[in-house]
Design an enzyme around this catalytic site. Structure first.
Site, PDB file in Angstrom:
ATOM      1  N   ARG A 248       3.162 -11.360   4.736  1.00  0.00           N
ATOM      2  CA  ARG A 248       4.628 -11.253   4.633  1.00  0.00           C
ATOM      3  C   ARG A 248       5.267 -10.636   5.869  1.00  0.00           C
ATOM      4  O   ARG A 248       6.483 -10.684   6.019  1.00  0.00           O
ATOM      5  CB  ARG A 248       5.001 -10.449   3.390  1.00  0.00           C
ATOM      6  CG  ARG A 248       4.670 -11.200   2.119  1.00  0.00           C
ATOM      7  CD  ARG A 248       4.937 -10.385   0.890  1.00  0.00           C
ATOM      8  NE  ARG A 248       6.359 -10.254   0.609  1.00  0.00           N
ATOM      9  CZ  ARG A 248       6.848  -9.529  -0.392  1.00  0.00           C
ATOM     10  NH1 ARG A 248       6.030  -8.848  -1.165  1.00  0.00           N
ATOM     11  NH2 ARG A 248       8.125  -9.470  -0.613  1.00  0.00           N
TER      12      ARG A 248
ATOM     13  N   PRO B  86       0.817  -1.204   0.000  1.00  0.00           N
ATOM     14  CA  PRO B  86       0.000   0.000   0.000  1.00  0.00           C
ATOM     15  C   PRO B  86       0.855   1.260   0.000  1.00  0.00           C
ATOM     16  O   PRO B  86       1.764   1.407   0.804  1.00  0.00           O
ATOM     17  CB  PRO B  86      -0.803  -0.104   1.290  1.00  0.00           C
ATOM     18  CG  PRO B  86      -0.429  -1.378   1.916  1.00  0.00           C
ATOM     19  CD  PRO B  86       0.847  -1.820   1.325  1.00  0.00           C
ATOM     20  N   GLU B  87       0.529   2.134  -0.898  1.00  0.00           N
ATOM     21  CA  GLU B  87       1.149   3.453  -0.932  1.00  0.00           C
ATOM     22  C   GLU B  87       0.117   4.433  -0.366  1.00  0.00           C
ATOM     23  O   GLU B  87      -0.938   4.027   0.114  1.00  0.00           O
ATOM     24  CB  GLU B  87       1.549   3.804  -2.370  1.00  0.00           C
ATOM     25  CG  GLU B  87       2.395   2.699  -3.005  1.00  0.00           C
ATOM     26  CD  GLU B  87       2.853   2.999  -4.414  1.00  0.00           C
ATOM     27  OE1 GLU B  87       3.043   4.182  -4.738  1.00  0.00           O
ATOM     28  OE2 GLU B  87       3.021   2.056  -5.194  1.00  0.00           O
TER      29      GLU B  87
END
Length: 288
Positions: free
Chosen positions: A124, A2-3
């Site tokens: 992750r 996510p940016e």
DNA sequence: CTTGGGTCCTGTGCGC
DNA sequence: TGCGCACAGGACCCAA
């Protein structure tokens, strides 16, 4: 993953379910994400009211009535999903499929007053959480030294001129550096450089003021439009209620290797190159 | 100081 | 189908 636009989408999705409500119970399923979670993590959340949900760059900031702020980073694969108290999928307003929780990587679960649950899932585990005094939040080591918010007045052409000055590093790497400007990641840097007709290979310090001005405007536009689209769902991004973003359909260059340059009167072809071990997509013909 | 490369971790999609 | 490999939206850490 996510940016800034994706994190902002999650923030906006969390607000109606979380803001002003008490965390009845916090469940911590592991001792660490990317780093160890702070001491007494769950008990410092339990019974606290979420006063406000803010954002700084790619960080979510949940201000609690205990005068502490829960800092959340989603890393590459992090999600923060709301499961409503009643029929859990009824609230979905998007036409896309709604994600079921895997459960497998649900590292932190916040049970909310009224029956809802906010679930932090991160396969992750590049994400992070911490608790820090709200009145000292800007000095937290993850937030201190971050560049200006690209959608604020503090971000302008002069700022880019200043932070690019004398830099030999590539434009691509310079824009990814959160100390110069907050919130951009691999996708939006590629898209912004295309919009500004600037090559990602240019040395940052070589830009003139006109180019910095152009880049400033384009960065704002790209981020604004992406937020309105609910972010980008390339592989697995979901908003807080599980909805998918759709800005990926508006990508001009990202993940479009070999396709024709979308710029009118440009006959170029989008290339993929690798810069500091990350994919860069651009049009070598019109991005100079 | 700046800069580039390696690294953490799991999942997915592709070619064979 | 199965296997192995490349790759993924981030960013810290360290060597040069």
């Amino acid at each position: 993953m996510p940016e800034l636009p994706e994190v902002e989408t999650v923030r906006r999705g969390l607000i109606p379910e979380l803001e002003g409500r008490v965390i009845v119970k916090a469940i911590q399923n592991r001792l660490d994400l990317r780093w160890p979670l702070p001491d007494r993590f769950a008990s410092r959340l339990t019974g606290k009211r979420v006063e406000r949900i803010g954002r700084r760059g790619k960080y979510l900031l949940l201000e609690l009535d205990s005068l502490e702020t829960l800092i959340v980073h989603l890393g590459m694969s992090g999600r923060f999903l709301i499961h409503s108290g009643g029929e859990k999928l009824e609230g979905a307003t998007f036409h896309h499929a709604v994600a079921e929780p895997s459960g497998k990587h649900d590292h932190v679960v916040l049970e909310i007053e009224g029956g809802g649950r906010a679930v932090y899932n991160d396969a992750r585990r590049f994400g992070a959480m911490d608790l820090w005094p709200t009145d000292d939040i800007e000095n937290h080591k993850l937030l201190a030294g971050m560049g200006p918010e690209p959608l604020s007045n503090a971000f302008n052409a002069q700022h880019l001129i200043d932070v690019f000055s004398g830099r030999k590093t590539s434009l691509k790497a310079a824009l990814l550096d959160q100390r110069r400007i907050a919130g951009l990641g691999n996708i939006y840097v590629c898209e912004a450089l295309f919009g500004a007709k600037l090559s990602p290979l240019r040395a940052a310090g070589d830009l003139d003021s006109k180019e910095c001005n152009r880049l400033t405007t384009v960065i704002r536009e790209v981020l604004t439009v992406a937020i309105e689209a609910g972010g980008s769902s390339l592989r697995d991004f979901h908003g807080a209620s599980g909805e998918l973003g759709y800005f990926q359909h508006a990508f001009k260059v990202y993940d479009r290797e070999e396709s024709a340059c979308p710029r009118s009167r440009c006959s170029g072809k989008i290339q993929r190159i690798v810069q500091s071990a990350r994919s860069t997509y651009y049009c070598p013909t019109c991005q100079i």
